[in-house]
Design a protein around this motif. Structure first.
Motif, short mmCIF file in Angstrom:
data_model
loop_
_atom_site.label_atom_id
_atom_site.label_comp_id
_atom_site.label_asym_id
_atom_site.label_seq_id
_atom_site.Cartn_x
_atom_site.Cartn_y
_atom_site.Cartn_z
N SER A 14 62.44 12.95 70.27
CA SER A 14 62.42 12.82 71.45
C SER A 14 63.52 11.68 72.02
O SER A 14 63.85 11.47 73.05
N GLU A 15 63.64 10.56 70.94
CA GLU A 15 64.69 9.56 71.57
C GLU A 15 66.02 10.10 71.39
O GLU A 15 66.90 9.24 71.89
N ILE A 16 66.35 11.27 70.87
CA ILE A 16 67.46 11.59 70.75
C ILE A 16 67.99 12.60 71.80
O ILE A 16 67.41 13.49 72.22
N THR A 17 69.31 12.05 72.55
CA THR A 17 69.96 12.83 73.48
C THR A 17 69.99 14.24 73.06
O THR A 17 70.76 14.29 71.95
N PRO A 18 69.60 15.24 73.81
CA PRO A 18 70.12 16.79 73.42
C PRO A 18 71.68 16.75 73.05
O PRO A 18 72.28 16.44 74.19
N HIS A 19 71.73 17.37 71.97
CA HIS A 19 73.40 17.30 71.72
C HIS A 19 74.26 18.29 72.52
O HIS A 19 73.51 19.49 72.85
N GLY A 291 66.31 19.37 65.00
CA GLY A 291 65.26 20.54 65.44
C GLY A 291 63.93 20.46 64.45
O GLY A 291 63.86 19.73 63.50
N LEU A 292 63.04 21.01 65.00
CA LEU A 292 61.70 21.21 63.98
C LEU A 292 61.82 21.80 62.68
O LEU A 292 61.30 21.16 61.84
N PHE A 293 62.87 22.36 62.49
CA PHE A 293 63.27 22.93 60.76
C PHE A 293 64.17 22.16 60.37
O PHE A 293 64.38 22.72 59.11
N ALA A 294 64.69 21.16 61.00
CA ALA A 294 65.81 20.53 60.37
C ALA A 294 65.47 19.86 58.96
O ALA A 294 64.28 19.15 58.94
#
Ligand SMILES: Nc1nc2c(c(=O)[nH]1)N[C@H]1C(S)=C(S)[C@@H](COP(=O)(O)O)O[C@H]1N2
Ligand SMILES: [Mo]
Length: 322
Positions: A14-19, A291-294
């Motif tokens: 959540s801290e990471i700006t959506p790329h 992502g969730l699966f990364a």
């Protein structure tokens, strides 16, 4: 005494700006029957922000200078930063670095050399041909990016001042001006930000003096108007917004070593086998793959540059010289 440093946590997704959307040029070209796009075409297709002046570079011929990993999006690379002179949150540099004045700018290159010089930034921009190099950047905190830098080998500048035989190390000093850099009012580090290299590390062709990224001049939050990129070392070794380069006889003390000697050593080469005292360094998160699966990526010895830089450390105990 235990020193509480602000490097303790893994960023939450959540801290990471959506790329931003990565323009997959290889796919685009495939449609045109040009599937064999070279890494050069791919790199030059990595879009910048389109708001800063262009600074193109020709594809570097330096061994190891063009990793094939997909470059991080410009949005991520310019909004998730460490530049404590502007605050300790990852979003602070992008929010506050607009107050940095990058002109006029001079860099003094001095110390153990026959010809100490003060370079105007415009002269430095013309000192050697601009190259584009795609480097991995591994932060000691456990995340990484892939950035198409524009600049040239640091050795080009060091050669000009003719180092003496006493020049065993090189010390780099960043600007520390309270009026432009709000973080410098805090005591989080002992300002100015200082870093250092052994002279043979500094002269290695992969050690890069950077003026731009993604084909444009550096955004302030990434260390304008010039910074280092040392791809085999943890990110904090690559000082931003440099004003002084000093050739010295003794090993310089970096700001991070001063803050916590047991945690941040002079060498700070990326090494998956030497954990940070408070966390493992065996793997990393690639920004943009959150992502969730990364999956986490395994961290590579010398960040994947062992073939090029390994011999600089031949015979050294890398656990002792962390
Ligand atoms: N002057 C200065 N240089 C600095 C820093 C800093 O706080 N101040 N942070 C370092 C750290 S910890 C990292 S990971 C990289 C981040 O570079 P980037 O924001 O361009 O990705 O810059 C390094 N250079
Ligand atoms: Mo870092």
């Amino acid at each position: 005494m235990l020193i509480k440093t602000p490097f303790p946590h893994e960023p939450l997704p959540s801290e990471i700006t959506p790329h931003g959307v990565y323009l997959n040029r290889r796919t685009a070209l495939a449609g045109l029957g040009l599937a064999a796009a070279s890494p050069l075409a791919l790199a030059q297709g990595t879009p910048g922000g389109g708001k800063l002046p262009k600074l193109p570079g020709t594809r570097s011929a330096v061994a190891g200078a063009m990793v094939l990993d997909k470059p991080t999006s410009y949005t991520d690379a310019t909004s998730y930063n460490n530049f404590y002179e502007f605050g300790t949150d990852k979003s602070d540099p992008a929010a506050y670095a607009h107050t940095l004045k990058t002109r006029p700018w001079t860099v003094s290159v001095e110390g153990e050399c026959a010809k100490p010089m003060r370079f105007d930034i415009e002269a430095l921009l013309k000192l050697a041909p601009m190259e584009e190099r795609i480097y991995r950047l591994r932060c000691v905190e456990g995340w990484s990016m892939v950035i198409p830098w524009v600049g040239y080998s640091l050795a080009e500048v060091i050669k000009k001042v003719e180092p003496t035989s006493k020049a065993k190390y090189v010390e780099f000093t960043s600007l520390a001006d309270k009026s432009q850099m709000p973080g410098v009012r805090s005591g989080v580090l002992d300002w100015p930000y200082v870093e250092g290299l052994r002279i043979d590390e500094a002269m290695h062709p992969l050690a890069m003096l950077v003026f731009g990224m993604y084909g444009e001049v550096l955004p302030n939050q990434n260390g304008a108007p010039l910074r280092l990129a040392l791809p085999w070392k943890y990110g904090f070794k690559s000082a931003k917004s440099i004003v002084k380069i000093r050739l010295v006889e003794k090993e310089p003390t970096s700001s991070w070593t001063k803050a916590a000697q047991q945690e941040y050593g002079f060498y700070s080469n990326v090494n998956p086998n030497v954990p940070h005292p408070r966390w493992s360094q065996a793997s990393e998160r690639r920004i943009g793959e959150d992502g969730l699966f990364a999956k986490k990526r395994p961290t590579l010895m010398f960040n994947g540059y062992e073939a090029q830089v390994g011999q600089l450390y031949a015979g050294m105990d890398l656990k002792k010289n962390y």
